[in-house]
Write a protein that holds these residues in place. Sequence first.
Motif, short mmCIF file in Angstrom:
data_model
loop_
_atom_site.label_atom_id
_atom_site.label_comp_id
_atom_site.label_asym_id
_atom_site.label_seq_id
_atom_site.Cartn_x
_atom_site.Cartn_y
_atom_site.Cartn_z
N PHE A 240 -11.15 5.06 6.86
CA PHE A 240 -10.44 3.92 6.28
C PHE A 240 -9.48 4.39 5.19
N LEU A 241 -9.94 5.31 4.35
CA LEU A 241 -9.12 5.78 3.24
C LEU A 241 -7.87 6.51 3.70
N ILE A 242 -7.99 7.38 4.70
CA ILE A 242 -6.86 8.24 5.05
C ILE A 242 -6.02 7.70 6.21
N ARG A 243 -6.31 6.49 6.63
CA ARG A 243 -5.47 5.88 7.66
C ARG A 243 -4.11 5.49 7.06
N GLU A 244 -3.03 5.77 7.77
CA GLU A 244 -1.67 5.44 7.34
C GLU A 244 -1.37 5.91 5.91
N PRO A 245 -1.52 7.21 5.65
CA PRO A 245 -1.24 7.73 4.30
C PRO A 245 0.26 7.70 4.01
N VAL A 246 0.61 7.98 2.78
CA VAL A 246 2.01 7.90 2.34
C VAL A 246 2.43 9.23 1.72
N ARG A 247 3.73 9.51 1.80
CA ARG A 247 4.29 10.71 1.19
C ARG A 247 4.77 10.41 -0.22
N THR A 248 4.54 11.34 -1.12
CA THR A 248 5.03 11.20 -2.48
C THR A 248 5.11 12.59 -3.11
#
Length: 364
Positions: A240-248
């Motif tokens: 759940f946590l790492i689904r669809e992560p984002v770049r930054t």
Amino acid sequence: MKSVDLMYQTMLAELGQRSLDAAWTADFPSEGRFTPANIKGRKYWYFDIPDGHGGTKRRYVGPDNDPDISQRVADHKRDKDDLRARRRLVNTLTREGGMIAPDAMSGDIVQALADGGLFRLRGVLIGTVAFQCYSGLLGVRLPMAAILTGDADIAQDYAISREVEDSLPPIIELLQGVDASFRPVPHRSGSAASSAFQNADGYRVEFLTSNRGSDDYVDQLANMPALGGASADPLRSLDFLIREPVRTMLLHRSGVPVVVPDPSRYAVHKLIVASRRHINGQGLAKRQKDIRQAALLFEALQQTRRSADLALVYNEAWERGPAWQDAIRIGAGMLPASDADRFKTVLIDGAKKNREEIEPPFGD
């Protein structure tokens, strides 16, 4: 909670673009320099790079009249100039813009893993080092007390690790390149493999993966082919946590492009993690930090008008069933009253924007 000035948010975006565009090569890294040499009346190029012991190693490049080599020398100078400019941007963002820089060890560790290909291989930086990135990502100033850490946590999906058909260099070599005292930590299962590494000062780097199978796997290491010889501890709810992560960006040195969890997922996940903490040892302090980080993100998401995002991921977690609902209720029940009220308000506002039903963990 104070917002970060728009000027600095724009600078962060520029830093991210420059860092992603930078093309570094293994043969001619940025810390080295091209050096001309005259030999028997002809000019040649060599490349000098620090050897880590106060000296340099010299590598032959080729003759000065080779146009490809001349272009490489010119590109390297341009890239070094850009590197210096990015370092100035990072200093401005952290010293004047109110954004957060990691401690030197965390920054060096993440940079070494990033340079080794961690994020190209779809690894995700999680934990407090990832939380530090949300100041720039959301454009808010986060208090330092919520971001102190002595470890770095890395996650990778098990299926991805098996399917990418590529790997990081040996993890132990990457870590020892930062600090030679890093050693594998024996696993509680007695396995010869390891998912964690620790240096002489107690700094710990741990690798985690998702566990959606039987509880029989909880204390067993997962073999992760893409992690350079490191295994990973399987954890419930990590998918759940790492689904669809984002770049930054991690604001370290000249900026490190990283991948982190979506901040809404991070906040909800922290409630779940807090509900499962044991309060012996450091468990109580970790639980308090979990709750504090969740509360700060709920405030930031409200301030930046991202309530709809929070409501979507909250409903996703809620719909996973009674065990998840109980964990969310317990975690939310640990929030101070003002933070609990804000959490409920943000959820209801987000649900209205999404035109969907929602069941806050506190009831009506």
